[in-house]
Design an enzyme around this catalytic site. Sequence first.
Site, short mmCIF file in Angstrom:
data_model
loop_
_atom_site.label_atom_id
_atom_site.label_comp_id
_atom_site.label_asym_id
_atom_site.label_seq_id
_atom_site.Cartn_x
_atom_site.Cartn_y
_atom_site.Cartn_z
N LYS A 14 44.89 24.34 -36.80
CA LYS A 14 45.31 23.65 -38.01
C LYS A 14 44.16 22.99 -38.75
CE LYS A 14 50.13 22.91 -36.76
NZ LYS A 14 51.25 21.97 -36.62
N GLU A 97 47.57 12.69 -40.77
CA GLU A 97 47.92 12.95 -42.17
C GLU A 97 48.87 11.87 -42.69
OE1 GLU A 97 47.93 17.81 -42.73
OE2 GLU A 97 49.81 16.74 -42.45
N HIS A 132 61.46 18.48 -35.37
CA HIS A 132 60.46 19.22 -36.14
C HIS A 132 60.61 20.73 -36.01
CE1 HIS A 132 58.51 15.40 -36.91
NE2 HIS A 132 58.38 15.20 -35.60
N ARG A 189 52.40 35.64 -38.45
CA ARG A 189 53.37 36.49 -37.74
C ARG A 189 54.64 36.58 -38.58
NH1 ARG A 189 56.78 32.46 -36.01
NH2 ARG A 189 55.82 30.44 -35.62
#
Length: 380
Positions: A14, A97, A132, A189
């Site tokens: 990430k 973040e 999530h 994917r």
Amino acid sequence: IGPSAEAIRLMGDKITARKIAQDAKVPLVPGSDGAVSDVEASVIADKIGYPVMIKASAGGGGKGMRLVRDKKDFNGSLSMAKSEARSAFGDDSVFVEKFIEKPRHIEIQIIADSQGNTLHLFERECSIQRRHQKVIEEAPSSAINEKTRKKMGETAVRIAKAVNYRGAGTVEFIMDQQQNFFFLEMNTRVQVEHPVTEMITGFDIVKWMIRIAEGKKLPFKQKDLEINGHALECRVYAEDPATNFMPSPGLLEYVRQPSGPGIRDDSSIYSGCEITSFYDPMLSKLVVWAETREAAVQKMASALREYIVLGVKTNIGFLIRVMQEEEFIAGKIDTGYIERHQDLLKPGTVEINPALIAAALAVSQAEHENDKTEGKGKIN
């Protein structure tokens, strides 16, 4: 079949993906530019302001992720996120973040051949999530206008081209209430929710992944693609919403799946199938298509009422209640939807037709009796 190992490596981390997006002039959520130490993480959180999200660098599926709303909870949340990341990915590096309040989770499906042609197949909305992880997906999103749709699609294509992507992939964004969007990650994917895109575009994503691997060129341009109707996908899980979606392993005594025009059920379950505790408890992906979102919601509710799974607890009743809830019907959703609607987790009146359940039980009992009769006199 699929993207190169290099593209998977670049977008699988990430922090690296965030740097690539930054270089491609893609909007990013304010936060750290890379993996940070515990002290740096705390300083950055103070700088960008709470609430913040702590995320595992090598993460996915909601693991190694913690929402922190108050400074006093930061250190404890950081420790848990790192521990979970280490256990899940063998890598405890994290970044921080800014948390966007009431965000919508929007993702863009892209497809790219090896001749330099990269297209987007419009967006999916995946805002309804628990822990999530996505539960309900739809295409197109009811929240974005044509201008935002075009801009998001072009941004996703730009990211894919930055890593010379080939095959099918998804670029994920988080969007605030003003339709400002920020890059989250790229999934290299085919995703669970790809059928809703296939339903509204008529584009067979898996077939074209194979053709692209054979060296075929995409035979159309972006202008040739258009959205037709609305599609919804519900992930049917063997889990109990009333106990925080705890998995419910066991034997599927009887399964009856819905069918009909505009209904697609992707699954491998059957009567007598065992659901173990060793894998994800998802049983199937139930997808419907209709000309409008309102009609699609009604069709999904009807299909769910026909879905019979006996032997384990499922989230089917919860999904039916969502289809009947006013905010969902109006498209007023975000990633905190389930948290705000705890009443939907509790079983209410019987949403599934009692006659269907009775018939299912009768069939199951008859099959059981037949098995016993056939077994008499045989050496087992």
